[in-house]
Write a protein that holds these residues in place. Structure first.
Motif, PDB file in Angstrom:
ATOM      1  N   ILE B  61      51.057  38.492  38.994  1.00  0.00           N
ATOM      2  CA  ILE B  61      51.113  39.070  40.337  1.00  0.00           C
ATOM      3  C   ILE B  61      52.106  38.260  41.163  1.00  0.00           C
ATOM      4  O   ILE B  61      52.025  37.038  41.201  1.00  0.00           O
ATOM      5  CB  ILE B  61      49.710  39.039  40.983  1.00  0.00           C
ATOM      6  CG1 ILE B  61      48.738  39.855  40.120  1.00  0.00           C
ATOM      7  CG2 ILE B  61      49.749  39.561  42.408  1.00  0.00           C
ATOM      8  CD1 ILE B  61      47.291  39.716  40.542  1.00  0.00           C
ATOM      9  N   GLY B 157      49.513  34.952  41.141  1.00  0.00           N
ATOM     10  CA  GLY B 157      48.262  35.173  40.442  1.00  0.00           C
ATOM     11  C   GLY B 157      48.503  35.824  39.105  1.00  0.00           C
ATOM     12  O   GLY B 157      49.618  36.289  38.830  1.00  0.00           O
ATOM     13  N   VAL B 370      44.832  38.285  46.328  1.00  0.00           N
ATOM     14  CA  VAL B 370      44.942  38.613  44.905  1.00  0.00           C
ATOM     15  C   VAL B 370      43.751  39.478  44.467  1.00  0.00           C
ATOM     16  O   VAL B 370      43.900  40.394  43.664  1.00  0.00           O
ATOM     17  CB  VAL B 370      45.065  37.330  44.061  1.00  0.00           C
ATOM     18  CG1 VAL B 370      44.874  37.613  42.587  1.00  0.00           C
ATOM     19  CG2 VAL B 370      46.424  36.672  44.307  1.00  0.00           C
ATOM     20  N   LYS B 374      43.847  43.056  42.595  1.00  0.00           N
ATOM     21  CA  LYS B 374      43.160  43.323  41.330  1.00  0.00           C
ATOM     22  C   LYS B 374      42.259  44.544  41.438  1.00  0.00           C
ATOM     23  O   LYS B 374      42.194  45.356  40.530  1.00  0.00           O
ATOM     24  CB  LYS B 374      42.334  42.102  40.916  1.00  0.00           C
ATOM     25  CG  LYS B 374      43.186  40.964  40.382  1.00  0.00           C
ATOM     26  CD  LYS B 374      42.313  39.798  39.960  1.00  0.00           C
ATOM     27  CE  LYS B 374      43.169  38.625  39.521  1.00  0.00           C
ATOM     28  NZ  LYS B 374      42.370  37.427  39.278  1.00  0.00           N
ATOM     29  N   THR B 395      53.802  42.617  44.790  1.00  0.00           N
ATOM     30  CA  THR B 395      52.896  42.920  45.895  1.00  0.00           C
ATOM     31  C   THR B 395      53.600  42.772  47.238  1.00  0.00           C
ATOM     32  O   THR B 395      54.799  42.507  47.310  1.00  0.00           O
ATOM     33  CB  THR B 395      51.674  41.985  45.883  1.00  0.00           C
ATOM     34  OG1 THR B 395      52.078  40.698  46.352  1.00  0.00           O
ATOM     35  CG2 THR B 395      51.075  41.868  44.498  1.00  0.00           C
TER      36      THR B 395
END
Lengths: 178, 772
Positions: B61, B157, B370, B374, B395
């Motif tokens: 991420i 992440g 994060v 998810k 992101t």
């Protein structure tokens, strides 16, 4: 010894011909399969022959690539979408806007969309960028989104009557397709 | 064969022996069959792993990429902080991609290659010059001006099982020849001539071991080692050893040496980072040296090659001396095998083990954000794919905004805790881009790095007066105006079999008040009276239109914000208000990219007009007045036309809310306690304080409201609420949707600071245009 084996085979052949033969065939296959040298079908990806040369002891000094500069594209007026009189200001937003215009002219709408999103991050309330986004959505045949984006552009256009009417026109065109 | 001895019992034997032998052969054949079967199975297993995806690679991420351009507000310190997050090396001169240095107000840096949804952005060397806390200009090394540069984003992440392997998979052509050569010299000198097993190697190892009197060398080939790591458990039995040998031979027959070596280089274990196992030379290079493998020096390659023997024992950070000694052994071997020359050898010997500090792990640094990412991913991707497919998740997290928010929360909460609630005070905050709905920052705990209960997503709390803008917007859409007189007098409604008698926060009544003032001052009685007049169902449909998707019951207490919502749900509602009536789905993910750089999903900008710009302009004006004369007028920058928003306080001061926007950002802050006890904080004494500090830190220009076509201005007397013609004390200028302005009003010339400012701005623009 060999006679015994012969006997066995004879015996086997006589009495168990049905079961033994396939097993022998398998045995042959097994032995074959076990032969290390036997070439087996290689996978489809390229196999480089390993080279054994010695490595140059000097590491080449890294040369840095020139930055990917977003070049303001010359802006031929698009045939199907009305041109705005907007000339982008220099600077990051303008460079990205110009690059989006270039992408629109090439017919690369997804690229245009991504450049415009970047431009809008820098100037979130630039009504011209939003109008350009509406043009891209129209090209992508997303007519409902076109209408909304035209409204968005209009809501930020202030007293720019030319931009307002461009939005009205495009919005009307999109509505016809809905 | 000699002549056989005469048979003694020929008859008996001739039956038994063949029978026995038959049985033996039978067993042998059966065994062969099994062997064949298991060899085939092994072979297929190997083929599967090699031909398809060979490794489970966790999804990574990333934060949003930092776009650098002249005029960007960013201090050199903050750029450095961001470069650190992205594990850039501070070095002078810069060796390669991922390096930077700073000389006062100049930062030189070389970005890394990164594949964005729009394609590969090549590594770029730039010089960024700052003027104060602003980027002044960006140039290439040749001095050319660059309008904008997008940096490779920082990883924040990854999605993986708790204990997991991590690796960066390299293609054969990305592997330096020196690495291959030295690996072979050290681990398996006959690599290019053996067929998976090396009797010579075993003999050599045995000899060495006998000489030394202990195990100092293993006879395993690289292929065997690969098989061991790849397919087998670590148990040390003869069966396993045999299996290993068979598989090594199979591997060698089916795949080229190059493929085997590449797989080895990607597979080998090279260290541990908490629960994350560092596998492969690609990741090890980043982990130990913050460099790509291609950029490593001879000494660094020797270090990694040496570590294969025992990644823990030869860890360059924890066991510096072991590692250094091992590196020397490897370098000597490199020299004697003529992999390097004398000069390179001497130079490498003198090099320090490593020139970088361990990368500050950006992973787990922003747990609340994060987690949101998810959750969204899990609605669209299979968990298995997220853990194994090596996806890249781009992101919207803006570390700059997140850091500033965290700093202000830390400072402000320290003093708030002293005043109220003590240590049990909790907080959640969400910041988005005002127009695009991208979630730039998010915390779900008063301690932002705490990864527990995520209050931003999961704390369902009564929203109190945050609901009021929806009530007033409903009224405006029915023809009410900011000047409409409302009655702030007691009201009693039957609700759920009980009489409900709301009160004002100050427990007073204010008689007749203008609508704008009732909203700014957050008068409960006026709001309930208004809400009952315009209809609860209409208010509910406005709330839904603003972006709240759950059903609401038409209880009158709804008008004062009895419904429970999470800060994220409140953000959806206020996003629509902040962006001028356009609903924008809040986004935390920009795009998902596959392992090979192909774009899988893009979450593009989408807007949907839900309210007219005129209505929203009028509502914004009232929300600005929350700061100039309402419940937020205590904010220290209240008079400066910076923000618009609304306070919210639930019964007995259990929840303290503030939601609103600046020119660039929308933000929602909630403060309360997990045990739902009173905090002693109202919306303005609690959440607003934090909200204000954060907004002060991230926004700088005044709030810009673009006036749409259909707006008329009129001046009213704030006491009588009658329309007046001339500015005087106790009068105020209000915007009206054209046609709803007070009828008797003589439309006054717009002599107002707004107009002057507008004029000045257009003049400034035209001067700018001329200069360009």
């Amino acid at each position: 010894m060999s006679r015994q084996i012969n006997n066995i085979i004879k015996f086997s052949c006589n009495k168990r011909v049905h079961t033994t033969l396939p097993i022998l065939a398998l045995l042959a296959l097994l032995l074959n399969g076990c032969a290390i040298k036997q070439p087996v079908q290689q996978p489809a990806y390229p196999t480089k022959k390993p080279s054994t040369h010695t490595t140059p002891s000097k590491r080449p000094t890294p040369s840095y690539p020139a930055p990917q500069v977003v070049q303001p594209q010359p802006e031929p007026s698009p045939q199907t979408t009305p041109a705005t009189t907007y000339t982008p200001k220099t600077g990051a937003g303008g460079a990205l806007y110009s690059s989006a215009q270039g992408a629109i002219n090439r017919g690369d709408y997804q690229q245009a969309e991504m450049s415009l999103e970047r431009a809008l991050k820098i100037e979130p309330r630039n009504a011209h960028y939003w109008y350009s986004m509406a043009q891209v959505k129209y090209k992508q045949k997303q007519y409902s989104q076109t209408v909304h984006l035209c409204s968005k552009s209009k809501s930020l256009a202030g007293k720019n009557s030319q931009l307002i009417s461009l939005n009205d026109d495009l919005s009307a065109k999109a509505r016809q397709q809905l | 064969m000699k002549k056989r001895t005469p048979r003694r019992t020929p008859k008996k034997r001739s039956i038994i022996v063949p029978l026995l032998l038959t049985a033996c052969l039978f067993l042998l054949l059966l065994g062969g069959l099994f062997a064949l079967n298991s060899i085939n199975k092994l072979s297929d297993e190997i083929a599967d792993k090699f031909a398809g995806k060979r490794w489970a690679v966790p999804a990574t991420i990333y934060a949003r990429p930092l776009e650098l351009y002249p005029g960007l507000e960013l201090s050199p310190n903050m750029l450095e902080k961001e470069l650190e997050l992205a594990a850039y090396r501070k070095e002078s001169p810069i060796h390669s991609a991922g390096g930077y240095n700073r000389k006062g107000s100049i930062i030189n840096l070389v970005t890394r290659d990164f594949t964005f949804p729009s394609g590969l952005e090549k590594s770029t060397a730039i010089r960024v010059t700052f003027k104060g806390k602003t980027v002044a200009d960006i140039r290439t090394t040749t001095g050319a001006n660059v309008p904008t540069v997008r940096l490779d984003p920082a990883p924040i992440g990854s999605i993986h099982p708790l204990v997991h392997e991590d690796r960066v998979i390299l293609k054969s052509e990305e592997i330096p020849q020196l690495l291959r050569d030295s690996l072979i010299s050290v681990e398996d000198q006959d690599f290019y001539s053996h067929h998976g097993l090396s009797p010579l190697g075993i003999a050599r190892a045995m000899l060495a071991n006998i000489k030394a009197g202990r195990m100092i060398q293993g006879g395993s080939t690289l292929t065997q080692q690969l098989v061991k790591n790849f397919f087998l458990t670590s148990e040390r039995t003869l069966t396993r050893k045999l299996q290993e040998a068979v598989m090594a031979v199979i591997l060698e027959t089916r795949y080229s040496k190059d493929e085997i070596l590449t797989a080895y280089i990607n597979e080998v274990f090279l260290g541990q980072d908490g629960a994350r196992a560092i596998h492969g030379f690609g990741l090890a290079s980043q982990f130990y040296f913050r460099r790509e493998l291609q950029d490593l020096s001879v000494a660094q390659i020797a270090t990694l090659v040496g570590m294969v023997k025992g990644p823990s024992y030869y860890d360059p950070r924890r066991h510096h001396d072991n590692c250094l000694a091992r590196r020397e052994v490897v370098l000597k071997l490199m020299l004697s095998e003529k992999r390097i020359n004398e000069e390179a050898y001497t130079k490498a010997l003198a090099e320090p083990l490593t020139d970088v500090t361990p990368p500050k792990n950006g992973l787990n640094r922003f747990p609340a954000f994060v987690e949101l990412v998810k959750r969204q991913l899990k609605t669209e991707y299979r968990e298995e794919d997220l853990k194994t497919e090596g996806l890249k998740i781009l992101t919207t997290l803006d570390p700059q905004v997140q850091w500033k928010m965290e700093d202000q929360i830390k400072n402000t909460m320290a003093s708030l805790k002293k005043r109220a609630g003590g240590d049990s005070l909790q907080l959640a905050m969400i910041i988005t881009g005002r127009e695009d709905g991208e979630i730039q920052a998010l915390v779900g705990d008063v301690n932002p790095t705490e990864a527990g209960f995520n209050r931003a997503l999961d704390a369902l709390r009564p929203i109190g007066s945050l609901v009021k803008p929806a009530v007033y917007l409903t009224a405006l859409s029915q023809g009410y105006t900011l000047a409409t007189p409302l009655t702030d007098t007691p009201v009693s409604v039957k609700s759920g079999g009980k009489q409900w008698q709301p009160e004002n926060y100050d427990r007073k009544q204010h008689g007749t008040v203008a609508l704008y003032r009732a909203l700014a001052k957050s008068y409960n009685l006026a709001t309930v009276n208004l809400g009952l007049e315009i209809g609860l169902e209409n208010v509910i449909s406005t709330i839904a239109n603003l972006g709240y998707t759950e059903p609401l019951e038409p209880y009158p207490s709804l008008l004062l914000g009895a419904p429970n919502m999470t800060p994220l749900q409140v953000s959806e509602i206020y996003q629509t208000i902040a962006s001028g009536g356009f609903h924008v789905p809040l986004r935390s993910i920009q795009s998902v990219i596959g392992q090979n750089g192909q774009l899988l999903t893009r979450y593009g900008l989408e807007v949907e007009q839900r309210f007219s710009p005129e209505l929203m302009f009028v509502l914004h004006h009232a929300l600005e007045r929350v700061f100039t004369e309402g419940t937020a007028s205590g904010h220290h920058l209240a008079g400066k036309n910076l923000y618009a928003g609304k306070t919210g306080t639930s019964n007995d001061l259990r929840d303290s809310w503030f939601a609103g926007f600046s020119d660039t950002h929308m933000a929602v802050t909630w403060i309360g306690r997990d045990d739902n006890k009173p905090t002693g904080l109202s919306g303005s004494s609690g959440a607003l304080v934090v909200w204000g500090k954060v907004m002060d830190a991230i926004s700088s220009q005044p709030l810009e409201m673009v006036e749409p076509e259909g707006i008329s201005w009129a001046r009213i007397d704030t006491e009588t609420l009658e329309s007046v013609s001339f500015p005087a004390t106790n009068t105020t200028l209000l915007p009206f949707v054209t046609g709803t302005e007070p009828q008797s009003a003589w439309s006054p010339p717009k002599v107002d600071m707004d107009i002057i400012e507008e004029k000045a701005r257009s003049l400034w623009d035209s001067i700018n245009d001329m200069l360009q």
